[in-house]
Design a protein around this motif. Structure first.
Motif, short mmCIF file in Angstrom:
data_model
loop_
_atom_site.label_atom_id
_atom_site.label_comp_id
_atom_site.label_asym_id
_atom_site.label_seq_id
_atom_site.Cartn_x
_atom_site.Cartn_y
_atom_site.Cartn_z
N GLU A 232 -11.41 4.17 -0.35
CA GLU A 232 -10.06 4.28 -0.11
C GLU A 232 -9.42 2.73 -0.59
OE1 GLU A 232 -7.99 6.99 2.74
OE2 GLU A 232 -9.08 5.73 3.96
N SER B 82 -3.13 -0.63 0.23
CA SER B 82 -2.18 -1.54 -0.09
C SER B 82 -1.52 -1.63 1.25
CB SER B 82 -1.52 -1.51 -1.33
OG SER B 82 -2.15 -1.42 -2.51
N PRO C 266 -0.48 -3.12 -9.21
CA PRO C 266 -0.58 -1.91 -8.12
C PRO C 266 -2.11 -1.33 -8.05
CG PRO C 266 1.32 -2.04 -9.52
CD PRO C 266 0.36 -3.01 -10.12
N GLY C 267 -2.41 -0.88 -6.96
CA GLY C 267 -3.50 -0.04 -6.76
C GLY C 267 -3.61 1.11 -7.70
N ALA C 268 -2.54 1.90 -8.16
CA ALA C 268 -2.67 2.83 -8.91
C ALA C 268 -3.26 2.23 -10.31
CB ALA C 268 -1.12 3.57 -8.94
N GLU C 269 -3.19 1.12 -10.68
CA GLU C 269 -3.55 0.70 -12.02
C GLU C 269 -4.83 0.12 -12.13
OE1 GLU C 269 -0.80 -2.48 -13.78
OE2 GLU C 269 1.08 -1.24 -13.33
N ALA D 161 -7.16 1.83 -10.12
CA ALA D 161 -7.96 3.12 -9.72
C ALA D 161 -8.78 3.42 -11.05
CB ALA D 161 -7.08 4.11 -9.26
N SER E 280 -9.41 7.09 -3.89
CA SER E 280 -8.16 7.33 -3.67
C SER E 280 -7.09 6.19 -3.35
CB SER E 280 -7.84 8.12 -2.42
OG SER E 280 -8.76 7.95 -1.17
N VAL E 281 -6.04 6.25 -3.62
CA VAL E 281 -5.08 5.05 -3.52
C VAL E 281 -4.13 5.39 -2.29
CG1 VAL E 281 -3.32 3.45 -4.62
CG2 VAL E 281 -5.43 4.36 -5.84
N SER F 240 -0.86 3.80 0.26
CA SER F 240 -0.07 2.63 0.93
C SER F 240 0.23 2.79 2.22
CB SER F 240 1.12 2.56 0.27
OG SER F 240 2.10 1.47 0.34
#
Length: 280
Positions: free
Chosen positions: A188, A191, A203-206, A208, A219-220, A222
């Protein structure tokens, strides 16, 4: 099996308490079994010195006796480490130097540079010898560190939390921890929002997709900071998800600022629910 970890350094310091038990040693040996890694154990004793030039022969005798006792404890720990490693089929080198504090820090930090990973016991007291070792390895070795809380004596790495704030230090920790992330069944990327502005970070999505290319199932998520406290948020989430490890970059704020005002690294070094994988 953990890949690409071939040499592990485990540090134990003997400061006088013969009853004190290290969790770093069994944890490190457990990890070495899974990684098929060589282990170096430094069971160092802190040399007691007298700084005043005019001391009595009685005082000198007391210091010499204490140094012999500490040296014996360190050698016993080194020998026990080798026996435990041999019983598990692990290649192990053990040493038991007796050094004054500055020399002990320098020796251990230099040794850490020649290993893939260092493992130390968690130390909640900021001025303790073990905390000095933790901070020296983080700041000066150029290698990652795993800090093990009391009672965590077997390595487990199925569920890993990565504390992600988009900083350079978080990116380094993420990359350094890749052997563990690849082997985990659940990763995991967390953020924590509300404690600082993350608008100019990655960002975490970038990040991943980068992990996915390395075969990491991630998995990301927040999470809002619990009362503005990132460390408490991470502790709570680790408890809820029964995580095995927290990966994070250390001292994202300056070390001096964290010492004076507190911070996530300092807070988790005082109270960590699971082993901490730290990079600087």
């Amino acid at each position: 099996m953990i890949q690409n970890i071939r040499s592990i350094l485990i540090g134990i310091t003997e400061e006088g308490d013969a009853e004190e038990r290290s969790s770093a040693l069994p944890y490190g040996l457990s990890l070495a079994r899974q990684a098929n890694a060589h282990v170096t154990v430094q069971a160092a004793s802190l040399k007691v010195t007298l700084t005043h030039a005019f001391v009595s022969a009685f005082a000198e005798g007391l210091v010499a006796t204490e140094n012999r006792r500490l040296n014996a404890l360190a050698h016993a720990a080194a020998e026990a480490s080798q026996r435990a490693a041999a019983a598990s089929g692990i290649a192990c080198t053990a040493q038991a130097p007796q050094l004054a504090y500055p020399a002990l820090i320098r020796s251990f930090t230099s040794l850490a540079r020649t290993h893939d990973l260092t493992i130390l016991d968690l130390e909640p007291i900021s001025l303790a010898v073990d905390r000095g070792l933790i901070e020296a390895v983080l700041m000066e070795s150029g290698r990652p560190l795993v800090v093990v809380p009391v009672g965590r004596e077997a390595f487990e790495g199925d569920r890993i939390i990565v504390a992600w704030d988009g900083s350079a230090k978080a990116a380094r920790a993420l990359n350094d921890a890749m052997p563990f992330l690849r082997a985990a069944s659940q990763v995991e990327l967390i953020s924590v929002t509300g404690e600082k502005d993350l608008g100019h970070t990655v960002p975490g999505a970038e990040i991943a997709p980068h992990l996915a290319r390395h075969g990491v199932a991630v998995s990301v998520l927040s999470l809002p900071a619990v009362n503005g406290d990132v460390a408490e948020t991470l502790r709570n989430h680790a408890h809820l998800t029964r995580a095995d490890m927290i990966v994070m970059g250390a001292y994202v704020h300056s070390r001096l600022r964290e010492m004076m005002l507190g911070g996530t690294t300092q807070s988790l070094l005082k109270n960590a629910p699971v082993p901490l994988f730290l990079s600087y």
